[in-house]
Enzyme design. Structure first.
Site, PDB file in Angstrom:
ATOM      1  N   HIS A  72      -2.668  10.976 -29.608  1.00 38.61           N
ATOM      2  CA  HIS A  72      -3.060   9.611 -29.238  1.00 38.61           C
ATOM      3  C   HIS A  72      -3.794   8.931 -30.382  1.00 38.61           C
ATOM      4  O   HIS A  72      -3.639   7.733 -30.607  1.00 38.61           O
ATOM      5  CB  HIS A  72      -3.960   9.627 -27.992  1.00 38.61           C
ATOM      6  CG  HIS A  72      -3.193   9.705 -26.708  1.00 38.61           C
ATOM      7  ND1 HIS A  72      -3.791  10.002 -25.504  1.00 38.61           N
ATOM      8  CD2 HIS A  72      -1.886   9.500 -26.430  1.00 38.61           C
ATOM      9  CE1 HIS A  72      -2.868  10.011 -24.563  1.00 38.61           C
ATOM     10  NE2 HIS A  72      -1.705   9.715 -25.085  1.00 38.61           N
ATOM     11  N   ARG A  90      -4.735  21.539 -15.402  1.00 36.08           N
ATOM     12  CA  ARG A  90      -3.697  20.551 -15.692  1.00 36.08           C
ATOM     13  C   ARG A  90      -3.880  19.934 -17.066  1.00 36.08           C
ATOM     14  O   ARG A  90      -2.909  19.519 -17.707  1.00 36.08           O
ATOM     15  CB  ARG A  90      -3.716  19.459 -14.620  1.00 36.08           C
ATOM     16  CG  ARG A  90      -2.665  18.388 -14.867  1.00 36.08           C
ATOM     17  CD  ARG A  90      -2.461  17.537 -13.636  1.00 36.08           C
ATOM     18  NE  ARG A  90      -1.535  16.461 -13.874  1.00 36.08           N
ATOM     19  CZ  ARG A  90      -0.976  15.749 -12.924  1.00 36.08           C
ATOM     20  NH1 ARG A  90      -1.264  16.008 -11.668  1.00 36.08           N
ATOM     21  NH2 ARG A  90      -0.144  14.775 -13.197  1.00 36.08           N
ATOM     22  N   GLU A 118       7.886  17.745 -26.155  1.00 38.80           N
ATOM     23  CA  GLU A 118       7.257  18.114 -24.881  1.00 38.80           C
ATOM     24  C   GLU A 118       7.860  19.400 -24.330  1.00 38.80           C
ATOM     25  O   GLU A 118       7.175  20.212 -23.714  1.00 38.80           O
ATOM     26  CB  GLU A 118       7.394  16.980 -23.858  1.00 38.80           C
ATOM     27  CG  GLU A 118       6.737  15.666 -24.261  1.00 38.80           C
ATOM     28  CD  GLU A 118       5.220  15.624 -23.995  1.00 38.80           C
ATOM     29  OE1 GLU A 118       4.680  16.562 -23.379  1.00 38.80           O
ATOM     30  OE2 GLU A 118       4.589  14.649 -24.437  1.00 38.80           O
ATOM     31  N   HIS A 150       5.880   8.511 -29.089  1.00 42.33           N
ATOM     32  CA  HIS A 150       4.878   9.366 -28.452  1.00 42.33           C
ATOM     33  C   HIS A 150       5.130  10.847 -28.762  1.00 42.33           C
ATOM     34  O   HIS A 150       4.228  11.580 -29.161  1.00 42.33           O
ATOM     35  CB  HIS A 150       4.878   9.125 -26.936  1.00 42.33           C
ATOM     36  CG  HIS A 150       3.983  10.053 -26.179  1.00 42.33           C
ATOM     37  ND1 HIS A 150       2.607   9.993 -26.259  1.00 42.33           N
ATOM     38  CD2 HIS A 150       4.263  11.091 -25.340  1.00 42.33           C
ATOM     39  CE1 HIS A 150       2.078  10.934 -25.492  1.00 42.33           C
ATOM     40  NE2 HIS A 150       3.058  11.620 -24.927  1.00 42.33           N
ATOM     41  N   ASN A 203      -1.935  18.512 -21.919  1.00 41.18           N
ATOM     42  CA  ASN A 203      -2.222  17.543 -22.973  1.00 41.18           C
ATOM     43  C   ASN A 203      -2.322  18.187 -24.347  1.00 41.18           C
ATOM     44  O   ASN A 203      -2.857  17.590 -25.276  1.00 41.18           O
ATOM     45  CB  ASN A 203      -3.507  16.777 -22.654  1.00 41.18           C
ATOM     46  CG  ASN A 203      -3.313  15.842 -21.476  1.00 41.18           C
ATOM     47  OD1 ASN A 203      -2.294  15.180 -21.354  1.00 41.18           O
ATOM     48  ND2 ASN A 203      -4.289  15.817 -20.583  1.00 41.18           N
ATOM     49  N   LYS A 211       2.023  10.950 -11.998  1.00 43.14           N
ATOM     50  CA  LYS A 211       1.232   9.961 -12.733  1.00 43.14           C
ATOM     51  C   LYS A 211       2.016   8.659 -12.856  1.00 43.14           C
ATOM     52  O   LYS A 211       3.154   8.657 -13.319  1.00 43.14           O
ATOM     53  CB  LYS A 211       0.887  10.474 -14.127  1.00 43.14           C
ATOM     54  CG  LYS A 211      -0.226  11.490 -14.148  1.00 43.14           C
ATOM     55  CD  LYS A 211      -0.694  11.724 -15.579  1.00 43.14           C
ATOM     56  CE  LYS A 211      -1.783  12.778 -15.636  1.00 43.14           C
ATOM     57  NZ  LYS A 211      -2.220  13.019 -17.024  1.00 43.14           N
ATOM     58  N   LYS A 213       5.777  22.693 -15.673  1.00 45.16           N
ATOM     59  CA  LYS A 213       4.830  21.635 -15.347  1.00 45.16           C
ATOM     60  C   LYS A 213       4.433  21.715 -13.877  1.00 45.16           C
ATOM     61  O   LYS A 213       3.261  21.536 -13.532  1.00 45.16           O
ATOM     62  CB  LYS A 213       5.404  20.257 -15.675  1.00 45.16           C
ATOM     63  CG  LYS A 213       4.391  19.147 -15.402  1.00 45.16           C
ATOM     64  CD  LYS A 213       4.706  17.835 -16.062  1.00 45.16           C
ATOM     65  CE  LYS A 213       3.565  16.844 -15.805  1.00 45.16           C
ATOM     66  NZ  LYS A 213       3.851  15.505 -16.341  1.00 45.16           N
ATOM     67  N   ARG A 235       0.809  -1.237   0.000  1.00 47.36           N
ATOM     68  CA  ARG A 235       0.000   0.000   0.000  1.00 47.36           C
ATOM     69  C   ARG A 235       0.831   1.270   0.000  1.00 47.36           C
ATOM     70  O   ARG A 235       0.363   2.317   0.442  1.00 47.36           O
ATOM     71  CB  ARG A 235      -0.984   0.023   1.170  1.00 47.36           C
ATOM     72  CG  ARG A 235      -1.974  -1.136   1.165  1.00 47.36           C
ATOM     73  CD  ARG A 235      -3.169  -0.879   2.056  1.00 47.36           C
ATOM     74  NE  ARG A 235      -3.968  -2.082   2.190  1.00 47.36           N
ATOM     75  CZ  ARG A 235      -3.823  -2.970   3.162  1.00 47.36           C
ATOM     76  NH1 ARG A 235      -2.914  -2.766   4.096  1.00 47.36           N
ATOM     77  NH2 ARG A 235      -4.574  -4.030   3.216  1.00 47.36           N
ATOM     78  N   HIS A 293      -2.066  16.116 -27.421  1.00 45.05           N
ATOM     79  CA  HIS A 293      -2.122  14.705 -27.040  1.00 45.05           C
ATOM     80  C   HIS A 293      -3.387  14.001 -27.532  1.00 45.05           C
ATOM     81  O   HIS A 293      -3.354  12.797 -27.777  1.00 45.05           O
ATOM     82  CB  HIS A 293      -2.008  14.560 -25.522  1.00 45.05           C
ATOM     83  CG  HIS A 293      -0.604  14.745 -25.017  1.00 45.05           C
ATOM     84  ND1 HIS A 293       0.100  15.907 -25.189  1.00 45.05           N
ATOM     85  CD2 HIS A 293       0.239  13.896 -24.374  1.00 45.05           C
ATOM     86  CE1 HIS A 293       1.313  15.781 -24.651  1.00 45.05           C
ATOM     87  NE2 HIS A 293       1.429  14.576 -24.149  1.00 45.05           N
ATOM     88  N   GLU A 327      -5.853  16.844 -11.764  1.00 45.89           N
ATOM     89  CA  GLU A 327      -6.303  16.975 -13.145  1.00 45.89           C
ATOM     90  C   GLU A 327      -7.804  17.162 -13.291  1.00 45.89           C
ATOM     91  O   GLU A 327      -8.476  16.408 -13.974  1.00 45.89           O
ATOM     92  CB  GLU A 327      -5.850  15.770 -13.971  1.00 45.89           C
ATOM     93  CG  GLU A 327      -6.044  16.025 -15.447  1.00 45.89           C
ATOM     94  CD  GLU A 327      -5.213  15.071 -16.301  1.00 45.89           C
ATOM     95  OE1 GLU A 327      -5.472  15.021 -17.489  1.00 45.89           O
ATOM     96  OE2 GLU A 327      -4.307  14.409 -15.758  1.00 45.89           O
TER      97      GLU A 327
END
Lengths: 365, 365
Positions: free
Chosen positions: B249, B238, B182, B262, B242, B140, B224, B118, B245, B234
Site C-alpha cells: 500500500h 485474518r 495473491e 495492486h 495482508n 469485504k 482464504k 438495508r 500489503h 479480522e
C-alpha cells in the site's frame, strides 16, 4: 435506573433508562474498547448536552461532530461530514461512535458506525421520546435518497443504549406527543394491559413525570425487543411495528416532509388502520374508539389532512417498502393488542377506509 | 466444474469454478429469490460478457448498470449510480444484485447490496484473476474516501460466487500476473505444498491453461476460506492475508494509484516481508529466494520503486488500517507456509529491511 437486556446472541446489548444518566461515566466505560470516542450530535442538541456527555468521557480522547438539524439533512452529504471528521482525526477501527440526539442523528451516526472501516463500536444516547422508544431497539440505520426515505442503510446493533429521561424536559411538547404515538402503538399491536396503563398515565407522561416515562420507555423497548428478537431482519412479524406507518408515510409524503411530524402522521395513520380493522370485523367500534381517544389525549392528530384524496393515498402507499412483488401489505389489528400483516383483504374495504369521515368520528368521541 | 462451499453458518455459500460457467442459468437460478435482477458491471467488462450473462438470466426482469472503469471511480458518486438505477427501476428488497467484473465492481456492487434497503441478495461473478482469488471469500465490500482507501464499507457475504475461468482469456497479461501475486501469497502464508505446485505450474497458469487455473483458484479460495472462517471480522489471524500489503500500500500511495497494479505492489511488498522475516532469523535465505524467484517467474516486480525512501515507506505505512492504538503491526513469515501478525520486532530490522538493496538481490537469482 432500569436496565433492559436486548438478547441477540453475541450482539446482545443493554438499554439503561433513568433520570440523569448522561452524567454517569460508569455506564459508558464498559462499552468503549479503545481510547478514541467520536460524539455525533446536531446543532440543536449539542448546545444542551454535549458538554455534560463530554465531561463524563474525560478518560478518553473525545471528538465531536455537530450535524445540521433535521430530516432534510439525513443524506450522504451530511454523512460525509462524519467520515471526514473521523479520518481527519485519524480515528482507527477501535474508535467508538456515540449518537447524541434524536432519530436522525441516531440513524446517521449508526450508519456511519456500520460503514466506517467496515464497522466500529457504537453507543446510542437518544434524547427524544421517539428515538428512545423506536431507535433503541432494532438496529435500523440509514440515510434518505432523493428517490426515497431510508433507502440506503444497514442493520447494525449498538453496544449499549443510554436513555436519560431528564433530556425530555427540554423536548418541545409537540415532539413529546409525537413520541407517545409510538408508545401507544406498542400497546395496540402486542400489549393490551399496557394500553390500560397508558390510559391511566397519559397525563403524567405529558407532564414529563420521570418515573412514568421510565416505565413507558422500558415497556416500549421490551415490546419492540420481543418483536425484533423473533424476526431480526424484518421478514415477517417485525412488520407489525409499522402499524399506521403505511398510511402515515403517505400523509408525510403528500404534505411534504416536516409539515407533519412523523409521530403525528403515524397517529392519524393508526386511526385509519383501526378503522379498517373495524370494517373488516376484526375489532369492535368500542376498541377503535379507545385507540382514537388515547391518541387525542396524547395531543395527537386523529384526522388525515382534509384535502388529501383516496387516490393520493394509494399512489404514495404503492411506493412504500412494504410492497413485495407488487402486492400491498398492510398492518391491521386482529384484536386490541394483536397485529397482523396481510395483503388478504377486499379492495373495497381499503377504499371505504380511505373515504371514511374521520372528522365526524373524532367529533363523536 | 469445481464447487467449494464457504462455511459461515446461515450465511454459507458456494463458489463454482470452471470454464464456460457464465452461460449456465442453472447455476444462478437457485440463488435468486425474487423476479428482479440488477447486473452491475463496468464499461470494459460489460461489452465482453454482459450479453452472455443476461441471456442466462432470461427468466428474470434484468437491468444493468455499467460503471466507469477504474479504482479512481470507486467512490460515493459512482455508487450513487447504482442506487439511482435501482430506485428508478423500482427494485424492491427482494432484488438480486450481480457483480460482473473485477475487484472494484465487486466491492461497489457488494456495498450497494449491503446498503440498498438495508441489504439485498448478492451474487459475485468475478472476471479477473485477482478478484476471483481475493474477493470471492471474505465479504469485504466498500468504497474509497478522499482521505483513505476502503475507509467506508461493510462485511457482506454473497449468496453465491460464479467463476468462469474462460473470462481470463480476455484479461491483459499484466493483470493475470497481478492476480498470481495473491495466488502465490496463499502458498507463502499457509500452504507450503501449494507453493511447490505453483513452482511446477506457473508457466501453465500464465498460458491461461483452464485446468491449472481452476485448481489454483480453488486452492486459493479454500486457503482464504480457512483463514476467514477462523476469524470473520479480522480481529486476528485474518490479518495474515495482508502479507505484503502494508509495504505494498505504501508503494501504491507513493506512486499514485494505478501506476503500479495492486498485485504488483503486493509482489514487491511481499519480497520486503520475506526479506524482513529472513533478517529476523525466521526463514532461511533459500526460502526467501524461492519466494522471490516465483514472483519473478509469474512476471511480477520484486524491487520497490528505485527512488522511494525509507521515510516515505514509514509515513505511508503509519496511516494503514493495520495500526491499532499507534503500534505498527506487520505480517511476516515464521516459516515458508506460516505467517504471523506482529508488532514485536526491533525497529532496526524494519529500518534495515526498508534500506536493503532489492535490485542486487533480484539480480543474484
Amino acid at each position: 435506573m432500569q436496565t433492559l437486556k436486548v438478547e441477540l446472541g453475541e450482539r446482545s446489548y443493554p438499554i439503561y433508562i433513568g433520570e440523569g444518566l448522561l452524567g454517569q461515566p460508569e455506564l459508558l466505560a464498559p462499552h468503549i474498547a479503545g481510547r478514541q470516542v467520536a460524539i455525533v450530535t446536531n446543532e440543536t442538541v449539542g448546545p444542551l448536552y454535549l458538554e455534560q456527555l463530554s465531561r463524563a468521557l474525560g478518560a478518553y480522547s473525545v471528538m465531536s461532530v455537530a450535524l445540521p438539524d433535521g430530516e432534510a439533512y439525513k443524506n450522504w452529504e451530511t454523512l460525509q461530514l462524519i467520515f471526514d471528521a473521523l479520518l481527519t482525526a485519524r480515528h482507527d477501527r477501535r474508535t467508538t461512535i456515540i449518537a447524541l440526539g434524536g432519530g436522525v442523528v441516531g440513524d446517521m451516526a449508526g450508519f456511519a458506525a456500520a460503514c466506517y472501516q467496515r464497522g466500529v463500536d457504537f453507543i446510542q444516547v437518544p434524547t427524544t421520546l421517539l428515538s428512545q422508544v423506536d431507535s433503541s431497539v432494532g438496529g435500523k440505520t440509514g440515510i434518505n435518497h432523493p428517490l426515497g426515505k431510508n433507502m440506503v442503510g444497514a442493520f447494525y446493533q449498538p453496544n449499549a443504549v443510554v436513555i436519560d429521561t431528564a433530556s425530555l424536559k427540554s423536548l418541545p411538547e409537540r415532539e413529546l406527543s409525537a413520541g407517545l404515538a409510538e408508545v401507544i402503538k406498542y400497546g395496540l399491536i402486542c400489549d393490551e394491559p399496557f394500553l390500560g396503563w397508558l390510559e391511566d398515565n397519559v397525563d403524567a407522561l405529558r407532564a414529563v413525570d420521570q418515573a412514568a416515562l421510565t416505565y413507558a420507555i422500558k415497556r416500549s423497548c421490551e415490546a419492540k425487543a420481543e418483536v425484533v428478537n423473533a424476526d431480526e431482519r424484518e421478514t415477517g412479524v417485525r412488520a407489525t411495528l409499522n402499524l399506521g406507518h403505511t398510511f402515515g408515510h403517505a400523509i408525510e409524503t403528500q404534505m411534504g416532509y416536516g409539515v407533519w411530524l412523523h409521530g403525528e402522521a403515524v397517529a392519524a395513520g393508526t386511526v385509519m388502520a383501526l378503522e379498517m380493522s373495524m370494517r373488516l370485523g376484526w375489532i369492535s367500534q368500542q376498541a377503535r374508539d379507545r385507540g382514537i381517544r388515547l391518541m387525542q389525549r396524547a395531543g395527537l392528530p386523529v384526522v388525515p389532512p382534509a384535502d388529501m384524496t383516496a387516490e393520493q393515498f394509494l399512489q404514495h402507499m404503492a411506493v412504500d417498502k412494504k410492497v413485495i412483488d407488487g402486492r400491498m401489505r398492510l398492518v391491521l389489528l386482529r384484536h386490541l393488542g394483536e397485529a397482523v400483516v396481510t395483503d388478504d383483504y377486499p379492495t373495497e374495504v381499503l377504499q371505504a377506509t380511505l373515504a371514511a369521515d374521520y372528522r365526524a368520528i373524532a367529533a363523536s368521541l
